[in-house]
Design an enzyme around this catalytic site. Sequence first.
Site, mmCIF file in Angstrom:
data_model
loop_
_atom_site.group_PDB
_atom_site.id
_atom_site.type_symbol
_atom_site.label_atom_id
_atom_site.label_comp_id
_atom_site.label_asym_id
_atom_site.label_seq_id
_atom_site.Cartn_x
_atom_site.Cartn_y
_atom_site.Cartn_z
ATOM 1 C CG ASP A 10 -1.136 1.263 1.651
ATOM 2 O OD1 ASP A 10 -2.105 2.116 0.542
ATOM 3 O OD2 ASP A 10 -0.910 1.886 2.283
ATOM 4 C CG ASP A 12 -1.540 7.852 0.289
ATOM 5 O OD1 ASP A 12 -0.447 8.468 0.698
ATOM 6 O OD2 ASP A 12 -2.179 7.082 -0.813
HETATM 7 MG MG LIG Z 1 -3.119 3.264 3.496
#
Ligand SMILES: [Mg+2]
Length: 243
Positions: A10, A12
């Site tokens: 992932d 962010d």
């Molecule tokens: Mg995230």
Amino acid sequence: MAALAALIFDVDGTLAETEEWHREAFNATFREAGLGWHWDQAAYAELLEVTGGKERIAYHIRREGLAPMTPERIAALHKDKTARYTARVAAGGIALRPGVRRLMLEARRARVKLAIATTTSRPNVMALLRAVGDVPEFDVIAAGDEVKHKKPAPDVFLAALRDLNLPAEACIAFEDTLNGVKSATAAGLRVVVTTSLYGGTGPFPGALGVVSDLGEPRAPARGLAGATPLGGVVTLNWLRGRG
Ligand SMILES: [Mg+2]
């Protein structure tokens, strides 16, 4: 269990604490505008539940009972904030979270592939990767603007697996939120959680492990060169051992 063939990250909150840069850009904007507002981490965690920057500013005004502001004024503040954020990204004032680069390099050496599965749009991801620099190439980047259903739906992880041409059992995902864990596990992936500033404290049902970050090897104590302890460091061996 299939041999470990790829790591899927992932972006962010997992590769980098991007929300902190957004928060700091908001605060710089408020300061420059002479508003006297400051969003600390606790306030921002609450504000993150409001989607959209302009909406966040409007919510803040209502919640604090401040003098109403025209939509044009709010839009101007938000435009200034966005300019500050993107300038900072472009200037490279951004760091990967602890251990991310180290684990990526270890994976590269071991011919374990690297992929991204993110809700963020591809241009934002590319801008971030260019800005942090000095990271290995990703074999696959699956972005949120290219799949039908965003996390917690499995779509973006399934897209990454398809492009990697690997079964889920051969991969491990890295996430920082419950929605991310749900998305990865729904795609059949094992997932390690690195908790983040705004990703929540769990519980994260179904996670392979929950750690504060991927960790860096500590420098050996003076006079003990070579005796470097590796406690708390997520390595490929650690991941294989959890499998
Ligand atoms: Mg995230």
